[in-house]
Design an enzyme around this catalytic site. Structure first.
Site, PDB file in Angstrom:
ATOM      1  N   ARG A  39      50.566  44.175  32.431  1.00  0.00           N
ATOM      2  CA  ARG A  39      49.761  44.844  33.464  1.00  0.00           C
ATOM      3  C   ARG A  39      49.597  43.945  34.695  1.00  0.00           C
ATOM      4  O   ARG A  39      49.522  44.419  35.829  1.00  0.00           O
ATOM      5  CB  ARG A  39      48.382  45.231  32.907  1.00  0.00           C
ATOM      6  CG  ARG A  39      47.428  45.740  33.995  1.00  0.00           C
ATOM      7  CD  ARG A  39      46.179  46.380  33.417  1.00  0.00           C
ATOM      8  NE  ARG A  39      45.423  45.507  32.561  1.00  0.00           N
ATOM      9  CZ  ARG A  39      44.538  44.585  32.985  1.00  0.00           C
ATOM     10  NH1 ARG A  39      44.338  44.394  34.279  1.00  0.00           N
ATOM     11  NH2 ARG A  39      43.867  43.850  32.124  1.00  0.00           N
ATOM     12  N   TYR A  92      51.276  65.894  51.982  1.00  0.00           N
ATOM     13  CA  TYR A  92      51.495  66.296  50.590  1.00  0.00           C
ATOM     14  C   TYR A  92      50.166  66.736  49.968  1.00  0.00           C
ATOM     15  O   TYR A  92      49.144  66.075  50.133  1.00  0.00           O
ATOM     16  CB  TYR A  92      52.095  65.106  49.836  1.00  0.00           C
ATOM     17  CG  TYR A  92      52.060  65.214  48.335  1.00  0.00           C
ATOM     18  CD1 TYR A  92      52.650  66.293  47.687  1.00  0.00           C
ATOM     19  CD2 TYR A  92      51.447  64.236  47.569  1.00  0.00           C
ATOM     20  CE1 TYR A  92      52.622  66.393  46.305  1.00  0.00           C
ATOM     21  CE2 TYR A  92      51.420  64.317  46.186  1.00  0.00           C
ATOM     22  CZ  TYR A  92      52.005  65.404  45.562  1.00  0.00           C
ATOM     23  OH  TYR A  92      51.972  65.498  44.195  1.00  0.00           O
ATOM     24  N   ASP A 164      53.409  57.396  54.503  1.00  0.00           N
ATOM     25  CA  ASP A 164      54.164  57.829  53.328  1.00  0.00           C
ATOM     26  C   ASP A 164      55.589  58.097  53.798  1.00  0.00           C
ATOM     27  O   ASP A 164      55.839  59.039  54.546  1.00  0.00           O
ATOM     28  CB  ASP A 164      53.515  59.098  52.753  1.00  0.00           C
ATOM     29  CG  ASP A 164      54.205  59.577  51.476  1.00  0.00           C
ATOM     30  OD1 ASP A 164      55.385  59.234  51.276  1.00  0.00           O
ATOM     31  OD2 ASP A 164      53.556  60.310  50.693  1.00  0.00           O
ATOM     32  N   LYS A 189      61.146  59.984  43.695  1.00  0.00           N
ATOM     33  CA  LYS A 189      62.019  60.800  44.528  1.00  0.00           C
ATOM     34  C   LYS A 189      63.318  60.047  44.868  1.00  0.00           C
ATOM     35  O   LYS A 189      64.072  59.716  43.985  1.00  0.00           O
ATOM     36  CB  LYS A 189      61.266  61.246  45.786  1.00  0.00           C
ATOM     37  CG  LYS A 189      59.845  61.808  45.510  1.00  0.00           C
ATOM     38  CD  LYS A 189      59.811  62.976  44.553  1.00  0.00           C
ATOM     39  CE  LYS A 189      58.464  63.680  44.466  1.00  0.00           C
ATOM     40  NZ  LYS A 189      57.339  62.892  44.041  1.00  0.00           N
TER      41      LYS A 189
END
Length: 373
Positions: A39, A92, A164, A189
């Site tokens: 992590r 978005y 973004d 994406k």
């Protein structure tokens, strides 16, 4: 025996071993000298973050478990309770849902800025306003933001510009070079590119912000897993080839669709009649990406027939894989907006978003031709 793999192995481990207390002290005393716990960082997620950081020209990056986690980290790096955020109205749906439903509970407020008002923020800026969140190419109407102009406007009011860049990728546009402070991607994406990874990445222009992002990633548990990181790095290696092909195919598809009587409008920056065509050409280095939206009749049955008939554009509500797909903003990405908000953004019953893949373009054109009959 020395092993020198050409490709970074998958470090499928949650924890790393120490010989003794001296090694633990070295870990805490010399950041980046070794690994402790996945992590906090692992070789695979660090490799992905470093690769995207290099492409975007940043001072540091973190890889996260999804694009949403990347948006969350970017906003949290700049904001605390009581702060105010400006957000482009063309955004978005997940970004607006995060701001409206979750960050509002933490005392972070938001004002949405219509596209026409992005370059005159004066009346919207409050004493507590910290940033503007915008997209290089908006979702779903592919409006292109002039990032250089936007950065100048933000600087005037002491705001951070968070961009973004998912639709454009660093191969078309590098927002940090145009004045942005933070750039983020849904790695799911184009960066990974094969519809088999869920991931995000956030890149900071300044080292202080990069350190803050790292802290958020560790303490909120946003760090990407080794396997997903490895897959994304593998996908990233062909990004240059893929983006070129996506762009080539999409331009041909957009040109074809704009001649079809059943198509009322095509929203693609590569078409000369697109309102920001010249800006997109300059900001994208002559490529326009693989995303577009088309407007069919405002009739659900017409849309359904188109979806059923198309073989090469399955209705799969994501985007940017090597295989083409289509999405329907009204029912998926933007379904939680009010009817008024949807209307203001031009999201109507007939609007279908196409993600053009890298298949032979003749096959895509043939499929669309028969699907529109």
């Amino acid at each position: 025996m020395h092993i020198h793999p050409k490709i970074t192995p998958i470090y499928q481990t949650s924890v790393f071993k120490f010989e003794d207390l001296n090694e633990v002290e070295q870990y805490f005393g010399e950041p980046g000298s070794r690994y402790l716990y996945s992590r906090n960082g692992n070789p695979n997620s660090d490799e992905l973050a470093a690769a995207v950081n290099r492409l975007e020209g940043g001072a540091g990056a973190v890889a996260t478990g999804s694009g949403m986690a990347a948006i969350f980290a970017a906003l949290l790096a700049c904001c605390q309770a009581g702060d105010h955020v400006l957000c482009a109205a063309d955004i978005y749906g997940g970004s607006s849902s995060l701001l409206d439903q979750e960050l509002s509970r933490l005392g972070i407020t938001v004002t949405y800025v219509p596209f026409e008002q992005l370059y005159s923020l004066g009346q919207l800026v409050q004493p507590t306003t910290r940033l503007l969140l915008a997209e290089t190419m908006s979702n779903p109407l592919l409006r292109v933001a002039d990032l250089r102009r936007l950065a100048t406007e933000c600087r005037q009011y002491g705001l951070k510009l968070v961009v973004d860049n998912t639709f454009a990728t660093p191969l078309l546009t590098r927002p940090l070079e145009l004045g942005a402070d933070i750039v983020l991607h849904s790695v799911t994406k184009y960066i990974a590119g094969h519809s088999d990874v869920t991931a995000g990445v956030v890149v900071a222009k300044g080292e202080e912000t990069a350190a803050r992002l790292k802290q958020i990633g560790v303490l909120y548990g946003l760090t990407l897993s080794p396997m997903e990181s490895w897959l994304a790095v593998r996908g990233l290696k062909t990004l240059r080839l893929r983006v070129r092909e996506h762009s080539h195919n999409a331009l041909a598809v957009a040109q074809f669709l704009s001649t079809q009587p059943s198509v009322r409008a095509v929203y693609y920056p590569g078409l000369p009649d697109h309102p920001q065509h010249m800006l997109a050409r300059e900001q994208g280095g002559g490529l326009f990406g693989g995303m577009m939206s088309v407007l069919l009749a405002d009739d659900e049955e017409v849309v359904n027939q188109f979806m059923r008939r198309s073989q090469r554009f399955p209705f799969a509500p994501s985007l940017a894989g090597v295989d083409s797909s289509l999405s329907y903003p009204l029912a998926t990405s933007h379904r939680y907006l009010t009817v008024e908000q949807q209307a203001e953004l031009g999201i109507s019953t007939g609007l279908v978003r196409l993600s053009v893949g890298i298949e032979p373009v003749e096959e895509l054109l043939q499929d669309l031709k028969q699907a529109l009959k």
